[in-house]
Design an enzyme around this catalytic site. Structure first.
Site, PDB file in Angstrom:
ATOM      1  N   LYS A 142      25.221  23.928  25.802  1.00 45.88           N
ATOM      2  CA  LYS A 142      24.174  23.652  24.743  1.00 45.88           C
ATOM      3  C   LYS A 142      23.458  22.021  25.240  1.00 45.88           C
ATOM      4  O   LYS A 142      22.110  21.712  24.896  1.00 45.88           O
ATOM      5  CB  LYS A 142      24.784  22.934  23.301  1.00 45.88           C
ATOM      6  CG  LYS A 142      25.337  24.367  22.362  1.00 45.88           C
ATOM      7  CD  LYS A 142      25.762  24.666  21.388  1.00 45.88           C
ATOM      8  CE  LYS A 142      25.827  25.576  20.793  1.00 45.88           C
ATOM      9  NZ  LYS A 142      26.871  25.944  21.439  1.00 45.88           N
TER      10      LYS A 142
ATOM     11  N   SER B  78      30.769  29.051  29.200  1.00 45.37           N
ATOM     12  CA  SER B  78      29.341  28.306  28.765  1.00 45.37           C
ATOM     13  C   SER B  78      30.512  27.472  28.196  1.00 45.37           C
ATOM     14  O   SER B  78      29.364  26.612  28.056  1.00 45.37           O
ATOM     15  CB  SER B  78      29.245  29.327  27.726  1.00 45.37           C
ATOM     16  OG  SER B  78      29.888  30.088  26.733  1.00 45.37           O
TER      17      SER B  78
ATOM     18  N   GLU C 211      19.343  21.408  12.461  1.00 46.13           N
ATOM     19  CA  GLU C 211      21.162  22.170  11.986  1.00 46.13           C
ATOM     20  C   GLU C 211      21.841  22.943  12.567  1.00 46.13           C
ATOM     21  O   GLU C 211      21.594  23.181  14.018  1.00 46.13           O
ATOM     22  CB  GLU C 211      20.361  22.884  11.190  1.00 46.13           C
ATOM     23  CG  GLU C 211      20.411  24.610  11.491  1.00 46.13           C
ATOM     24  CD  GLU C 211      19.606  24.926  12.780  1.00 46.13           C
ATOM     25  OE1 GLU C 211      18.944  24.821  13.100  1.00 46.13           O
ATOM     26  OE2 GLU C 211      20.563  25.881  13.658  1.00 46.13           O
TER      27      GLU C 211
END
Ligand SMILES: *Cc1c(COP(=O)(O)O)cnc(C)c1O
Length: 394
Positions: A90, A378, A112
């Protein structure tokens, strides 16, 4: 052959676009007009690549998993996004977006977050750049994900509880949108996956595309060719998959495989398998596939992994599913947990439970012994320790 990239209007086939309230139009339009010019500038690329190298720790290794390969009788490589700073892919995107925000003259960041992973990645880069950071999070999610709330606070972010509706991600998104409408000039909204109105899906895919760019170079070194036979990734919104697929999208000799969360099973009503159960509709500003009732109400999703617990999927992936460019599999909680423990015991790597959904493809589909299979790992499993303990079968 049709293109799998975004077109000028922000569409991937029939999916994408920018379905937003008029009040949000100036913010999104400012981004749309400027994003490519900024991202492609030499100055941006230099700063982005330098931070990916010295702060995130890129390039992440492409690791040949020999014991896993032996078990499944094929050649398996793991792309180690779990080794990125903050423990997942991320941060590639949040670094890209904060550098873009700076160049647009913004001084404040909002975001968010559902489980808190994107909130932490955003708070991290705000600390790095000395920018003010407000993260909206559903009140229920704040109680469920206490460690990530505290991480964000330690990093200097303000965490705002969303107290309307179901007090989860969708309510946090609504409040972040409202904040952005009220603060259009000094604030940038960092979206955490390849979702939202155009240009977000394309912008986030570009920032994550470093994953497949590195895979090409690393396979050239280890295999003498720059493309694998298969690339496998899990899909929540779809950003790690978009990054792992990106440079192979137009090369149809590379098979793309996406793993979505079947939760407790497709027929149980407790699932997040969007391509299996979803229908076209509009979610978070783009036309895509989403899980909805017959009268169009968004269905509350479920998955054992917080990162895949999302009722939609990015428009690029809706198009990849629609055109069958990618194979989509639904992986249950149980299959993912088994695959996560298997990787831990065979390779000494405890994966995030999201990533374990990608690993579980190995038990669902045959690969030839000479084929090169790249699985995008990931994230790391540290954040999921409680879930592994509760599951208990190891
Ligand atoms: C957030 C997250 C995901 C899901 O998000 P995508 O946008 O689909 O990549 C997958 N894996 C990990 C480790 C995550 O933190």
């Amino acid at each position: 052959m049709s293109s799998f990239s975004v077109d000028e209007r922000g569409f991937y086939g029939k999916f994408g676009g920018a379905y937003i309230p008029e009040m949000l139009y100036p913010n999104v339009e400012e981004l749309r007009i400027n994003y490519l010019k900024i991202i492609e500038s030499e100055d941006f690329q230099n700063e982005f690549n330098e931070l990916l190298k010295t702060y995130v720790g890129r390039p992440t290794p492409l690791y040949f998993a020999s014991r896993l390969s032996e078990k499944y009788k094929t050649k398996i490589y793991l792309k180690r996004e779990d080794l990125c700073h903050t423990g997942a892919h991320k941060v590639n995107n949040t670094i890209g977006q904060i550098l873009l925000a700076k160049r647009l003259g913004k001084s404040k960041i909002i975001a968010e977050t559902g489980a808190g992973q994107h909130g932490v990645a955003t708070a991290t880069v705000c600390a790095l750049m000395g920018m003010e950071c407000v993260v909206y999070m559903g009140g229920i999610d704040m109680a469920r994900q206490r460690p990530n709330v505290e991480r964000m606070k330690i990093l200097g972010a303000e965490v705002m509880p969303a107290v309307s509706g179901s007090k989860t991600l969708k309510d946090a998104t609504n409040e972040a949108m409202r904040h952005w409408i009220n603060n259009p000039t000094d604030t940038h909204y960092i979206i955490g996956s390849v979702v939202g109105p155009h240009p977000y899906p394309d912008m986030v895919a570009r920032f994550q595309s470093v994953i497949s760019a590195e895979i090409q170079n690393q396979l050239q070194e280890s295999e003498g060719r720059n493309a694998p036979d298969h690339v496998i990734a899990c899909v929540g919104g779809g950003s790690n998959a978009a990054g792992a697929f990106y440079h192979f999208l137009e090369d149809e000799s590379v098979n793309l495989i996406a793993a979505e969360a079947a939760g407790q099973g497709l027929q149980t009503g407790k699932s997040a398998a969007t391509t299996a159960l979803g229908k076209p509709g509009v979610l978070h500003g783009s036309k895509t596939l989403l899980m909805q009732t017959n009268d169009g109400q968004v269905v509350e999703p479920y998955s054992i992994s917080a990162g895949l617990d999302y009722p939609g999927i990015g428009p690029m992936h809706a198009h990849l599913a629609d055109t069958r460019r990618a194979e989509f599999y639904s992986i249950t909680d149980e299959e993912a947990m088994i695959a996560g423990v298997e990787l831990s015991k065979l390779e000494g790597i405890i994966p995030a439970i999201e990533s374990a959904h990608a690993l579980a493809i190995l038990g669902n589909r045959k690969f030839d012994k000479d084929e090169v299979v790249v699985i995008n790992l990931s994230g790391r499993g540290d954040k999921d320790l409680e879930t592994y303990i509760k599951w208990g079968k190891y």
